[in-house]
Design an enzyme around this catalytic site. Structure first.
Site, PDB file in Angstrom:
ATOM      1  CB  CYS A 110     -28.701   1.659 -99.319  1.00 60.35           C
ATOM      2  SG  CYS A 110     -29.760   3.026 -99.795  1.00 60.35           S
ATOM      3  CG  HIS A 153     -30.215   3.278 -93.826  1.00 58.29           C
ATOM      4  ND1 HIS A 153     -29.092   2.579 -94.240  1.00 58.29           N
ATOM      5  CD2 HIS A 153     -30.876   3.610 -94.964  1.00 58.29           C
ATOM      6  CE1 HIS A 153     -29.096   2.513 -95.573  1.00 58.29           C
ATOM      7  NE2 HIS A 153     -30.180   3.115 -96.039  1.00 58.29           N
ATOM      8  CD  GLU A 154     -34.799   3.803 -94.922  1.00 55.59           C
ATOM      9  OE1 GLU A 154     -34.891   4.634 -95.848  1.00 55.59           O
ATOM     10  OE2 GLU A 154     -34.231   2.698 -95.073  1.00 55.59           O
ATOM     11  CG  HIS A 157     -32.085   7.577 -97.557  1.00 56.40           C
ATOM     12  ND1 HIS A 157     -31.135   7.600 -98.549  1.00 56.40           N
ATOM     13  CD2 HIS A 157     -32.232   6.271 -97.221  1.00 56.40           C
ATOM     14  CE1 HIS A 157     -30.719   6.357 -98.795  1.00 56.40           C
ATOM     15  NE2 HIS A 157     -31.368   5.525 -98.005  1.00 56.40           N
TER      16      HIS A 157
HETATM   17 ZN    ZN Z   1     -30.992   3.522 -97.951  1.00 60.68          ZN
END
Ligand code: ZN
Length: 182
Positions: A110, A153-154, A157
């Protein structure tokens, strides 16, 4: 002129907040920032520019990593050598996913995490994501394998989740028989 983005570190509180939905139309600032994210991620994956601008290679970024808690993600996916597909998703939502789980064998990285973290991050092998493009049009993508992983993953966030939160502390690595490793 290319200007490198200032990406926040995991310790910044923006990375732990739940981001808000975006209201259309986007502001000029939001549009400009999206373009800079695309440029940054593209250059970071081209060796010449990666060196020239001292970039850490990465394929995805979310607005909270830039200190703005709004639901916008950008993925620049290398489909072929130095050929990229850009995915800009506003207010993205995973509307369906496979039961099959996968994990990146080498672990995840990341751009906000500047230390080595070992362990497998379980993710759905396939996801369907709906959202809006920059002009407010509805868009949808079916992603699989590493692209599916990037979307998960995004989107994490936007909910204040970092990839290592999903690593099992007691058993950080799966065997090939327990999980398909890609
Ligand atoms: Zn990330």
């Amino acid at each position: 002129m290319f200007k490198k983005l200032n990406i926040l570190d995991e310790k910044d509180p923006h990375l732990r907040k739940i981001s808000e939905n975006v209201i259309f139309p986007l502001t000029k600032e939001e549009k400009d920032l999206i373009q800079r994210m695309v440029d940054h991620l593209t250059f970071s994956q081209i060796e010449e520019y990666e060196k020239k601008y001292d970039l850490r290679p990465g394929m995805g970024l979310a607005f909270p990593q830039l200190g703005i808690n709004k639901r916008i993600i950008v993925i620049v996916y290398e489909v072929d050598e130095e050929t990229f597909e850009n995915y800009v998703f506003i207010n993205p939502k995973i509307v369906s996913y496979s039961n099959e789980m996968i994990a990146a064998e080498a672990g995840e990285g990341c751009l906000s995490v500047n230390r080595e973290i070992e362990g497998h991050v379980p993710r759905h092998a396939r996801v369907t994501v709906e959202g809006f493009d920059e002009n407010g049009n509805k868009i949808k993508v079916r992603a699989r394998e590493d692209l599916a992983l990037a979307f998960q993953h995004e989107i994490d966030h936007l909910d204040g989740i970092l990839f290592f939160d999903r690593i099992d502390k007691k058993k950080p690595f799966y065997k090939e028989t327990e999980m398909r490793l890609i």
